[in-house]
Scaffold this motif. Sequence first.
Motif, PDB file in Angstrom:
ATOM      1  N   CYS A  42      -7.524  -8.002  -1.233  1.00 17.81           N
ATOM      2  CA  CYS A  42      -7.532  -6.892  -0.305  1.00 17.81           C
ATOM      3  C   CYS A  42      -8.548  -6.772   0.562  1.00 17.81           C
ATOM      4  O   CYS A  42      -8.601  -6.369   1.893  1.00 17.81           O
ATOM      5  N   GLU A  43      -9.951  -6.980   0.441  1.00 20.53           N
ATOM      6  CA  GLU A  43     -10.808  -6.805   0.848  1.00 20.53           C
ATOM      7  C   GLU A  43     -11.043  -7.915   2.179  1.00 20.53           C
ATOM      8  O   GLU A  43     -11.304  -7.660   3.231  1.00 20.53           O
ATOM      9  N   GLU A  90      -9.441  -8.165  -6.357  1.00 21.36           N
ATOM     10  CA  GLU A  90      -9.616  -7.140  -5.285  1.00 21.36           C
ATOM     11  C   GLU A  90     -10.250  -8.065  -4.083  1.00 21.36           C
ATOM     12  O   GLU A  90      -9.892  -7.492  -2.868  1.00 21.36           O
ATOM     13  N   THR A 106      -9.098   5.503  -0.785  1.00 17.18           N
ATOM     14  CA  THR A 106      -9.655   6.161  -1.773  1.00 17.18           C
ATOM     15  C   THR A 106     -10.150   7.606  -1.259  1.00 17.18           C
ATOM     16  O   THR A 106      -9.991   8.633  -1.929  1.00 17.18           O
ATOM     17  N   LYS A 107     -10.469   7.515  -0.042  1.00 14.33           N
ATOM     18  CA  LYS A 107     -11.139   8.601   0.419  1.00 14.33           C
ATOM     19  C   LYS A 107      -9.956   9.788   0.787  1.00 14.33           C
ATOM     20  O   LYS A 107     -10.068  11.006   0.953  1.00 14.33           O
ATOM     21  N   GLN A 120       0.874  -1.335   0.138  1.00 11.91           N
ATOM     22  CA  GLN A 120      -0.060   0.050  -0.144  1.00 11.91           C
ATOM     23  C   GLN A 120       0.596   1.282  -0.063  1.00 11.91           C
ATOM     24  O   GLN A 120       0.601   2.339   0.740  1.00 11.91           O
ATOM     25  N   ASP A 143      -9.343   1.120   3.036  1.00 11.35           N
ATOM     26  CA  ASP A 143      -9.613   1.687   1.751  1.00 11.35           C
ATOM     27  C   ASP A 143      -9.041   3.250   1.564  1.00 11.35           C
ATOM     28  O   ASP A 143      -9.594   4.100   2.457  1.00 11.35           O
ATOM     29  N   CYS A 154      -5.282  -3.194   5.074  1.00 10.12           N
ATOM     30  CA  CYS A 154      -6.326  -3.033   3.813  1.00 10.12           C
ATOM     31  C   CYS A 154      -7.454  -1.911   4.001  1.00 10.12           C
ATOM     32  O   CYS A 154      -8.515  -2.299   3.475  1.00 10.12           O
TER      33      CYS A 154
END
Length: 221
Positions: A214-215, A211, A192-193, A166, A190, A188
């Motif tokens: 990672c989830e 995906e 994107t925020k 990451q 998220d 992991c």
Amino acid sequence: MLFLLIVVIVLPADASDDRQYTALHFGASVNDYIAFKFNMAPFQDSFSICTWIKRVDTSASSPLVFDYEPSNEILLGSNGVYNHFLGDGDLNSKQSEFTTPVGSWFNYCITWSLASRSTNLYLDGSLIGTGTTDSGRTLKMGGTLYFNKLGTSTSSSFIFGGQFYQFNIFSKALSSADVKKIADGGMCLDLTKFSGTGDLRWEHISVPVQERFCERGRDRD
């Protein structure tokens, strides 16, 4: 774009669960590295770099996870010897702060802005040091990004030889609260925020994977 000897690994979780995540693992050879160009214009006046690091090989004296050339513009080390940003060496020689045991993950974040002139270094969400860049100093453009080596050097002293995950460069100086959220959120979370247009994201570096890895990713161990 040049990619050399990239290894994508899937790390198993504890026997108590079946979760897993992906990371990049470098060997301890000077031939094991990633190098490519990226548009660094979004980061000229401010940026934050955050990543997860696991030290594995300890033979190198000054291991570098990341180097942005020209002229060692950004040096991000895994053991505290080098934390060098835009000519500011105030955060170098921080070995005493890098106490995470070999073989364990830790979160590393650096933030900087032209307006504040401050470089702030965080480990696992806690501020461990602050430096100051020269007035008017901005990030140099047109360089090359290197992972697991110092530019074109063939010295083994700078080989990281570990794992990282990451790795992101955000085009803003994250607040201390955001840095803590990233560290506390685990490997992991998220991200994107926190992202903006033109950011360098993990998928620009790692080989694409499903995906779900990672989830269902695990934290730390």
